[in-house]
Design a protein around this motif. Structure first.
Motif, PDB file in Angstrom:
ATOM      1  N   PRO A   8       0.794  -1.233   0.000  1.00  5.90           N
ATOM      2  CA  PRO A   8       0.000   0.000   0.000  1.00  5.90           C
ATOM      3  C   PRO A   8       0.825   1.281   0.000  1.00  5.90           C
ATOM      4  CG  PRO A   8      -0.002  -0.968   2.183  1.00  5.90           C
ATOM      5  CD  PRO A   8       0.712  -1.942   1.298  1.00  5.90           C
ATOM      6  N   THR A 138      -6.040   1.443   6.820  1.00  7.25           N
ATOM      7  CA  THR A 138      -5.099   0.604   6.067  1.00  7.25           C
ATOM      8  C   THR A 138      -4.577  -0.561   6.886  1.00  7.25           C
ATOM      9  OG1 THR A 138      -4.378   2.724   5.145  1.00  7.25           O
ATOM     10  CG2 THR A 138      -3.163   0.763   4.457  1.00  7.25           C
ATOM     11  N   GLY A 141      -7.369  -3.025   6.502  1.00 11.03           N
ATOM     12  CA  GLY A 141      -8.040  -3.062   5.208  1.00 11.03           C
ATOM     13  C   GLY A 141      -9.511  -2.741   5.253  1.00 11.03           C
ATOM     14  N   SER A 166      -5.794   6.629   2.181  1.00 16.62           N
ATOM     15  CA  SER A 166      -5.847   5.341   1.482  1.00 16.62           C
ATOM     16  C   SER A 166      -7.204   5.101   0.827  1.00 16.62           C
ATOM     17  CB  SER A 166      -5.528   4.200   2.452  1.00 16.62           C
ATOM     18  OG  SER A 166      -4.169   4.228   2.832  1.00 16.62           O
ATOM     19  N   LYS A 189      -0.786   7.189  -3.214  1.00 20.79           N
ATOM     20  CA  LYS A 189      -1.624   6.045  -2.834  1.00 20.79           C
ATOM     21  C   LYS A 189      -2.554   5.690  -4.002  1.00 20.79           C
ATOM     22  CE  LYS A 189      -0.485   5.435   1.607  1.00 20.79           C
ATOM     23  NZ  LYS A 189      -0.191   4.167   2.282  1.00 20.79           N
ATOM     24  N   LYS A 266      -9.179  -7.253  -6.557  1.00 22.52           N
ATOM     25  CA  LYS A 266      -9.317  -7.689  -5.164  1.00 22.52           C
ATOM     26  C   LYS A 266     -10.020  -9.037  -5.105  1.00 22.52           C
ATOM     27  CE  LYS A 266     -11.575  -6.469  -0.782  1.00 22.52           C
ATOM     28  NZ  LYS A 266     -10.531  -6.036   0.130  1.00 22.52           N
ATOM     29  N   MET A 288      -8.660  -0.928  -2.023  1.00 18.11           N
ATOM     30  CA  MET A 288      -7.225  -0.798  -2.247  1.00 18.11           C
ATOM     31  C   MET A 288      -6.381  -1.854  -1.562  1.00 18.11           C
ATOM     32  SD  MET A 288      -4.695   2.467  -1.593  1.00 18.11           S
ATOM     33  CE  MET A 288      -3.878   1.878  -0.118  1.00 18.11           C
ATOM     34  N   VAL A 289      -6.692  -2.183  -0.317  1.00 18.85           N
ATOM     35  CA  VAL A 289      -5.814  -3.065   0.455  1.00 18.85           C
ATOM     36  C   VAL A 289      -6.638  -4.121   1.186  1.00 18.85           C
ATOM     37  CG1 VAL A 289      -5.776  -1.438   2.403  1.00 18.85           C
ATOM     38  CG2 VAL A 289      -3.970  -3.152   2.183  1.00 18.85           C
ATOM     39  N   THR A 290      -6.147  -5.359   1.135  1.00 13.74           N
ATOM     40  CA  THR A 290      -6.828  -6.474   1.792  1.00 13.74           C
ATOM     41  C   THR A 290      -5.860  -7.142   2.746  1.00 13.74           C
ATOM     42  OG1 THR A 290      -8.068  -6.845  -0.256  1.00 13.74           O
ATOM     43  CG2 THR A 290      -8.191  -8.558   1.435  1.00 13.74           C
ATOM     44  N   TYR A 315       2.958  -7.097   1.706  1.00 14.14           N
ATOM     45  CA  TYR A 315       3.190  -6.204   2.847  1.00 14.14           C
ATOM     46  C   TYR A 315       3.011  -6.973   4.150  1.00 14.14           C
ATOM     47  CZ  TYR A 315       3.220  -1.352   4.677  1.00 14.14           C
ATOM     48  OH  TYR A 315       3.536  -0.157   5.278  1.00 14.14           O
ATOM     49  N   GLU A 328      -0.695  -8.141   3.953  1.00 11.59           N
ATOM     50  CA  GLU A 328      -1.626  -7.389   3.114  1.00 11.59           C
ATOM     51  C   GLU A 328      -1.185  -7.410   1.656  1.00 11.59           C
ATOM     52  OE1 GLU A 328      -3.505  -4.147   6.207  1.00 11.59           O
ATOM     53  OE2 GLU A 328      -1.773  -3.515   4.998  1.00 11.59           O
ATOM     54  N   ALA A 330      -2.065  -5.056  -1.770  1.00 10.07           N
ATOM     55  CA  ALA A 330      -2.701  -3.820  -2.206  1.00 10.07           C
ATOM     56  C   ALA A 330      -2.720  -3.745  -3.723  1.00 10.07           C
ATOM     57  CB  ALA A 330      -1.955  -2.613  -1.635  1.00 10.07           C
TER      58      ALA A 330
END
Length: 350
Positions: A8, A138, A141, A166, A189, A266, A288-290, A315, A328, A330
């Motif tokens: 991310p 973030t 997520g 984010s 981002k 995603k 954006m981020v999981t 990440y 994570e 992203a």
């Protein structure tokens, strides 16, 4: 083979952005720079639904939040900060540094915000006129339920200020909430530019608070006033960073296709990892981020080695992820299904 950063903090630059940053640097006092600034600002205004004035300044996402805090909190009767993760806690610290009487409403890490708890807190503190929160937390997520905050704020005349660092670029729905009046963002981002530009999206009805002892670089009124001067910026901003932001905003357009593409990536990621027994963290619903639960050792170590050999970075190093045994993935910018396929293929046979 190019390294694939699924983190991310590193956006994938669009082709027009890669082309833009190869341009020679030019002065921030030039008419070319001013035209570029106006174009970037116009595109940010479109992304935010036309109701928000985009303040563009040199800095990070954290700095954007400082700009928001030091220009809103001093003029508020009382501020409530809602936190359910690492960055909510950061925002709380920033607000308390500005005003120690800031009220905190802390949920468990990653927990969804709850109407009853928020309304109970506001009943105990009827003087609250601003709620600060994080749009996308973030660290877990989670895209927080800002529509719920808007519903709670409406009958009380409370205004909302959001850390959108984010979120902006991949959460256009934020700007349809009537009582959201300030949203921060960062060029590096979901907007998929180079890091280094702080953005504060300010509802036209909001005026920065007057404060004598505020650091000069955090005076939003002076930054906005400088937009009428040559170069349109108070503090020197790199032409490369601005060109990257302006070009990425053109590539993103109205965000509709961009959001749909990233949401599909995603889903591809979640389903692909689920097939090998890796589950997402419940509520990790941001585009954006999981966040995912790490498998037990030695499988986790084998996965890291396989990804490294395939030139893929995920990440996992931040303390807040390490402590909870999470990692994570992203997606932002010019990322495509074949990139996710590459990540999945590296660990599919472990």
């Amino acid at each position: 083979m190019r390294r694939l950063e699924l983190v991310p903090t590193v956006p994938h630059l669009f082709p027009i952005t890669q082309e833009a940053i190869r341009e020679p640097l030019f002065s921030h006092r030039s008419e070319r720079f001013s035209a570029l600034f106006r174009s970037a600002a116009d595109n940010l205004r479109k992304i935010s639904g036309g109701r928000f004035h985009p303040v563009i300044a040199a800095g990070t996402g954290t700095w954007a939040n400082e700009l928001m805090v030091w220009n809103i909190v001093p003029g508020a009767r009382r501020v409530l900060v809602i936190s359910n993760g690492e960055f909510g806690d950061r925002l709380l610290k920033q607000c308390r540094n500005c005003n120690p009487e800031t009220i905190a409403l802390k949920f468990e890490w990653g927990e969804p915000i709850d109407r009853e708890k928020i309304e109970s807190c506001l009943a105990a503190h009827p003087e609250v006129d601003w709620i600060f929160g994080v749009a996308t937390e973030t660290s877990c997520g989670r895209a927080n339920n800002i529509a719920l905050l808007d519903e709670i704020a409406a009958p009380r005349g409370i205004r909302i200020a959001l850390d959108g660092v984010s979120a902006v670029g991949l959460a256009p729905e934020l700007f349809s909430n009537e009582h959201v009046h300030v949203v921060t963002a960062s060029s590096g981002k979901a907007l998929a530019g180079l890091p280094g530009i702080s953005i504060v999206l300010l509802d036209e009805s909001v005026k920065p608070a007057a404060l004598e002892n505020r650091p000069e670089a955090l005076d939003l009124a002076k930054i906005i006033a400088a937009e009428a001067s040559s170069g349109m910026v108070r503090n020197t901003l790199s032409s490369m960073q601005l060109m990257a932001l302006e070009s990425s905003l053109r590539a993103i357009g109205d965000c509709v296709d961009y959001c749909a593409r990233i949401a599909a990536l995603k889903e591809q990621t979640v389903q692909g990892l689920r097939r090998i027994g890796i589950e997402p963290l419940p509520g990790s619903n941001s585009r954006m981020v999981t966040a995912f639960r790490r498998p037990p050792e030695p499988l986790w170590n084998k996965m890291l080695k396989a990804w490294d050999a395939a030139g893929v970075d995920v990440y996992y190093r931040p303390r807040y992820l390490e402590e909870r045994r999470l990692f994570e993935i992203a997606a932002m910018g010019d990322l495509h299904p074949e990139d996710i396929d590459r990540m999945l293929a590296a660990v599919s046979d472990l």
